[in-house]
Structure formats: structure tokens, C-alpha cells
Design an enzyme around this catalytic site. Structure first.
Site, PDB file in Angstrom:
ATOM      1  CD  GLU A   1      -2.026   1.126   3.152  1.00 32.46           C
ATOM      2  OE1 GLU A   1      -1.801   0.113   3.846  1.00 32.46           O
ATOM      3  OE2 GLU A   1      -2.715   2.069   3.536  1.00 32.46           O
TER       4      GLU A   1
ATOM      5  CG  ASP B   1      -7.321   4.654   5.844  1.00 30.65           C
ATOM      6  OD1 ASP B   1      -8.562   4.491   5.951  1.00 30.65           O
ATOM      7  OD2 ASP B   1      -6.768   5.761   5.790  1.00 30.65           O
TER       8      ASP B   1
END
Ligand code: TTJ
Length: 658
Positions: free
Chosen positions: A450, A527
Site C-alpha cells: 500500500e 485504512d
């Protein structure tokens, strides 16, 4: 239960036992124990494995017997209790196991059942042995694999008892040990799994037990299944009672609770033909993926089979006929395909068959050909009736399938365009991919990372010989909320597909997978968890064989860095942090990592990527239904359940790891 009837049943059962006994064993003690010894020597031949999965099989084996008694109409309730020391109790309120003597073995019927392999074959007297041979190995196998096991039977105001130790050695023959309330009747089995056999663990998983018991209650309409876990903390302790008068109809409602249904009623049908019992329920939601679960004799037939085909045939036939008869489809229009008719459907198909044949790689595909027609005719007739009687709901359903048909044609065009392009660029790997040098998939790993900054550290920190890095920019597309052609346009998804090299959906070829470890590496925050779920959802829907093959992993970056002078330690859990704190004493500095970006290349390698030190969690979707539930909950529009879920399950990877 009259004494007469019970005697009759007992004689019948003994006859059945005799056949098995003479066939496979003499009645000598030694040979009986030889049988159980064989189970202990090679447990893998009798239960799936001696892992946590095999451990749970012990429970299901015993519970199945209680369910048989309930399905035969003699018991209403089955209770399952897990004690603090992981002793299992299963109790029913049936007739009570027969307490007489088996002529052939000269021992009590109960002792025979628990010490002779497969003696429980037709035990229970019901029409269907629920486990149907998949793991229906008999109570004797559970006994063989238990440190101890005891049986209590209650009927006619008396309590009978027998206990076995060390894998099936009877302590003392069955005897009447006292009286009980004259109205009480039933059978109770308690056992403790043998830790010398189940070397990995003898600790049961609360959620696994609870979820399967709930499922069994859905699959066996009206039966009451209770679950009590004594290991739970006092505040959390809950007495679960699962009982569903609506059967599969309630199962569909349960599965759709986090989804938005597009019509009011669950379509429900049941019936029996040629000794096969059929129950089907379905309802459409506003999603695009079908969720079809099939069962035979309470076993989840994950590879589908003839019952699933029968359902599909009927759905397709009846919807097209209704659409034509009512002018939704014009003469020139093509028929709606089976996929069109399944878009957004949640369906459960359950059959009970006296002699099921299982096929397929994992023996979870129903093979009996006659079942196709039986399901098709029973479900077809009742679906047709539903559409006729509910024209408003019928209209919604037909329009949904028509839209699916249009989208399918658009998606086909888009896919063809994508394929042409990739043919032109022949095997052009995505630009963002930092590939590894090795071409040997079995040692190659790809880290899906990510964010760009973490991607940079990972690229610098990796061992480029076997580790590839694919950084993702921001959030990837939610595949639950998009139709196929949008998914194929998405750059992040395309780069994963090309990097993996094995294709997707029905064109998948796992042997072409370029990396045998696909590692999701995201921040340890909400997240990061969200991105991980999006990725898993994508894998689940488009790369299921890769997921099932066990190629998907989740990296575990540390949560804390603990430093004292020059010494540095990393903690991956709060518990570990406490341990390290205790070890290192005072004057320590603790840093909490909020994201991967806070680590430099070397730290990331040392803590998260170096095979010597790292912890990887392998994602395995043993239970597609639960995974799907999690996904639709996390991805869906219903905000409330999602919020609750995230609050309750801060470490929800464990929950996906089922
Ligand atoms: C057999 O025929 C005589 C009357 O009882 C029938 C019977 O087998 N009943 C029965 C067996 N009820 N419950 C069981 C049973 C329950 C558990 C929890 C475990 C086992 C191995 C059997």
C-alpha cells in the site's frame, strides 16, 4: 417411547451391527482394539487431519448422531457444551441409545458402537445418515482419538453409564448407575481429545463451533441446537439457541441481512421425489455476484454438482419462459443466460439423499445424476408458481436479469479489447512492478504494498533474488460494487492480473502463477485493513483457486519498536510488548508504528520481509459463506453493521482467516 418399540429398534440395530461386525471383525477383544489402534496410528485415514480442523471433526461426528435422532423425529434438542478444559459434551433428548447386549460381541450395544469401526453406520434409525460418508466415520473413531470418553443414557427413569480411556479401553462395562426423572430421556457423550494425537492443538474455536451449529439449525428446520462455551469470560458468556422454523428461508434472510434485497419475499420450495428430499430458497439483492451454497446431507458441497445444476436449469428455464410469456423478451431477443439469471442471487440448495456419491478434487461435488431432475422439477414448479402469484416481484427479477444480460455483452466487448491489447504488448509486465530475478514460481514472492513510500522502502529492503514488489496507489476498486467491464478498466487490478500471470475467473490457470506467495502488506490501521479487505474480495471473486490454493498471505509488520541503549526489539502484538517490557526492565523507549512508511528499508526487511524473522498469515477460505458475509458486510452500503464489525474486530484478519 414405549419399551416395546425401543426393544424392536434395538434388535434392528443389533442386526445391522452384526452384519458389520462379522464382516470386518471377529468378536475378540484384541481385534476390536486393533481396529481402534489402527485409527490412532493413522488418524488421517479416518478424519481429515489432526490439525484444528480434524479436532472439530470429532465434535461434528458426535453431533451428527444427535441430529439423526432428531431428524428421525425422536429428539427436539441437541446441546453442545465446551468446558473450560476443552472437554466437549453433546446431549440430545432422544430415545436414548440402546442399553442391551449385542449377541455377537457379547458386549453392550453401546460399547460395540464405540469400539468397533463403522458400527454406527446406520445408527439412529433415520432415513439419512447425515454425514453421508464424507466424514461419517462413526463414534468409535472419536473414542479412538480421545484421552477419555464417557456415555450416559437416560430412559425409563434410569441412568446408564460407561467410560473409556486412552483411545477406547473400557474402564467398566455399561451399567445402570442410578435413577433419574422418569420423564427424562436421551443420550449424552462427553470426551476429551487426545493431545498426543492432536499435537497442534486441542483447543476448540468458539466461532467455528457456533457458526456450524447455527448452519446445522438452518439446514434442519425446527431442530433446536444449543451452544454454551464455558471458556468465555463471564461478561461475554452467552447461551446460544439456534432454532429456525423457516429453515432455508431464514438462512437466506440471514445471509442477506447485510445486503439490500430488491424484492420482498424469499422464494422457497421444498418437496421429495424418489426418496430424495429437496429444499431450496433464494432471493435477489442489488449486487452483481451470485452467492449460491449447496448441501447434501448437511455437508457443504463446495464443488457443486447435480443439485446445483438442477437449480440452475430450473432457474434459467422458468425465468426465460416467464419473460417470454409476459413480453419482457421479444421474439428477436436472445434468451437470458444462466449467469444473467443468477446475478445478485443468494440461494441455498439442500438435498438429503440416502446414498450420496461424491466426486471432484475434494470429494465435495454431488454426483448422483437423478438429483438434477429432482431438484429441477421441484424447484422449477414452485418458482413458476411464485412468479405467477407475485407479478410485481417477478417484474423486478426479470428486469434485473435483463440488465445483467446487457452488462454481460458490454463486459464481453471490454474483455475482448483488453485481450487484444495484452496480445499486442505480449507479456508486458506493469511498469510499477519491481520484479524478482528468479523465474522459479515456487520460491518467488510478490509483495502487494500500500502506498508509494512504503513501496520504496520495500523495494530497497527486499531480497531481489526472489522478492518482487508491486506498489498500489491508494484504494483499489471494490469489486462487489462494480460490474465486470469497470473492473477490467481499473489500472491497479490490471497490473495485479498481469503480474500474477495466471489469468482470472474461468480462464484461470494456477500452474501459470508467477509467484507462490502473494503477500498483502498494508499499514496496521483501519485504512490498511480496508485495503486488505478490498484485495481479499478481489481475490475471492476473481482468483478463487489462487486463494484456495493457499498462495495468499498477509504480512505482519510490527506494532512497536522497543529500544534500550543499543538493543532493539520489535513487538507484533500488545501481549508481546508486555513480555518484552518485562524482560528489558526500565529505561526503555517504545515507538508505536502507525504505518509501514515509518520504517526504513532495513527495518522493513528485518521485521516483515526476511523469511528468517517474519510472520506471514496464510489466508484460507475454508468457509466461503463466512468470508462472503464478512466481505459484503465490510463492503456493503449498510453502514451500521460495518461500524460494529470494525469496532468489535480490530484484528479482523483473524476473522477472515477461516
Ligand atoms: C437406536 O434405536 C433404539 C433407540 O435409540 C436409537 C438411537 O440410536 N438413538 C440415539 C443415538 N439417540 N442419540 C444417539 C446418539 C447421540 C449422541 C450425542 C451421540 C451418539 C454416538 C449417539
Amino acid at each position: 417411547m414405549s419399551e416395546e418399540k425401543n426393544k424392536n429398534e434395538e434388535m434392528k440395530l443389533n442386526e445391522e451391527l452384526d452384519i458389520t461386525v462379522t464382516h470386518e471383525y471377529s468378536d475378540s477383544d484384541i481385534q476390536v482394539l486393533d481396529g481402534l489402534e489402527a485409527v490412532r496410528k493413522r488418524p488421517g485415514m479416518y478424519i481429515a487431519s489432526t490439525s484444528v480442523k480434524g479436532l472439530h471433526h470429532l465434535v461434528w461426528e458426535i453431533v451428527d448422531n444427535g441430529i439423526d435422532e432428531a431428524m428421525a423425529g425422536y429428539a427436539t434438542t441437541i446441546k453442545v457444551i465446551v468446558d473450560k478444559d476443552n472437554v466437549i459434551t453433546v446431549e440430545d433428548d432422544g430415545r436414548g441409545m440402546p442399553t442391551g447386549i449385542n449377541e455377537k460381541t457379547g458386549k453392550s450395544t453401546i460399547e460395540t458402537i464405540f469400539t468397533v469401526l463403522h458400527a454406527g453406520g446406520k445408527f439412529g434409525g433415520g432415513a439419512y445418515k447425515v454425514s453421508g460418508g464424507l466424514h461419517g466415520v462413526g463414534a468409535s473413531v472419536v473414542n479412538a482419538l480421545s484421552e477419555w470418553l464417557d456415555v450416559s443414557v437416560y430412559h425409563d427413569g434410569k441412568e446408564y453409564y460407561v467410560k473409556f480411556v486412552n483411545g477406547g479401553n473400557v474402564v467398566e462395562p455399561l451399567k445402570m448407575i442410578g435413577s433419574c426423572d422418569s420423564a427424562k430421556h436421551g443420550s449424552k457423550v462427553r470426551f476429551k481429545a487426545d493431545p498426543t494425537i492432536f499435537t497442534e492443538t486441542t483447543i476448540y474455536e468458539h466461532d467455528t463451533l457456533r457458526d456450524r451449529l447455527r448452519q446445522l439449525a438452518f439446514l434442519n428446520k425446527g431442530i433446536r441446537l444449543e451452544f454454551f462455551d464455558e471458556r468465555e469470560e463471564e461478561e461475554k458468556k452467552k447461551h446460544y439457541v439456534f432454532q429456525f422454523a423457516g429453515g432455508l428461508k431464514e438462512y437466506v434472510q440471514y445471509l442477506n441481512k447485510n445486503r439490500t434485497s430488491i424484492h420482498e419475499d424469499v422464494i422457497y420450495s421444498e418437496g421429495h421425489e424418489n426418496g430424495i428430499q429437496v429444499e431450496v430458497a433464494c432471493q435477489y439483492n442489488d449486487g452483481y455476484n451470485p452467492n449460491v451454497y449447496t448441501f447434501c446431507n448437511n455437508i457443504n458441497t463446495v464443488e457443486g454438482g447435480t443439485h446445483e445444476e438442477g437449480f440452475r436449469l430450473a432457474l434459467n428455464r422458468v425465468i426465460n419462459k416467464y419473460a417470454r410469456d409476459n413480453n419482457f423478451l421479444k421474439e428477436k431477443d436472445d434468451n437470458l443466460t444462466s449467469d444473467d439469471c443468477k446475478e445478485g442471487i443468494t440461494a441455498i440448495i439442500s438435498v438429503k439423499h440416502p446414498d450420496p456419491q461424491y466426486e471432484g478434487q475434494t470429494k465435495t461435488k454431488l454426483g448422483n445424476t437423478e438429483v438434477r431432475k429432482t431438484v429441477s422439477s421441484i424447484f422449477g414448479a414452485q418458482l413458476e408458481r411464485f412468479l405467477m402469484e407475485n407479478p410485481d416481484q417477478a417484474k423486478i427479477i426479470i428486469e434485473k436479469a435483463s440488465l445483467a444480460s446487457q452488462a454481460r455483452m458490454a463486459a464481453k466487448k471490454a474483455r475482448e479489447a483488453t485481450r487484444r491489447k495484452s496480445a499486442l504488448e505480449i507479456s508486458a509486465l506493469p511498469g510499477k512492478l519491481k520484479d524478482c530475478l528468479s523465474k522459479d514460481a515456487s520460491i518467488s514472492e510478490i509483495y502487494i504494498v500500500e502506498g508509494n513510500s512504503a513501496g520504496g522502502s520495500a523495494q530497497k529492503g527486499r531480497d531481489s533474488h526472489f522478492q518482487a514488489i508491486l506498489p498500489l496507489r491508494g484504494k483499489i476498486l471494490n469489486v462487489e460494487k462494480a460490474r465486470q467491464h469497470r473492473i477490467f478498466e481499473n489500472a491497479e487490478i490490471r497490473s495485479m492480473i498481469t503480474a500474477f500471470g495466471c489469468g482470472i475467473l474461468d480462464e484461470i490457470d494456477v500452474s501459470k502463477l508467477r509467484y507462490h506467495k502473494i503477500v498483502i502488506m498494508t499499514d496496521a490501521d483501519v485504512d490498511g485493513a480496508h485495503i486488505r479487505t478490498l484485495l481479499l474480495t478481489f481475490f475471492y471473486r476473481y482468483l478463487r483457486p489462487v486463494l484456495e490454493g493457499g498462495y495468499i498471505y498477509i504480512a505482519q509488520p510490527p506494532l512497536y519498536k522497543v529500544q534500550k541503549g543499543q538493543a532493539v526489539r520489535y513487538a507484533y502484538t500488545d501481549k508481546q510488548l508486555e513480555e518484552i517490557k518485562a524482560e528489558m526492565g526500565d529505561r526503555i523507549a517504545i515507538q508505536r508504528y502507525k504505518g509501514l512508511g515509518e520504517m526504513d528499508a532495513e527495518q522493513l526487511w528485518e521485521t516483515t520481509m526476511n523469511p528468517e524473522n517474519r510472520t506471514l498469515i496464510r489466508v484460507n477460505i475454508g468457509d466461503a459463506e463466512a468470508a462472503d458475509q464478512n466481505f459484503s458486510m465490510l463492503m456493503g452500503e449498510e453502514v451500521e453493521p460495518r461500524k460494529n464489525f470494525i469496532v468489535e474486530n480490530a484484528h479482523f484478519v483473524e476473522n477472515l482467516d477461516i
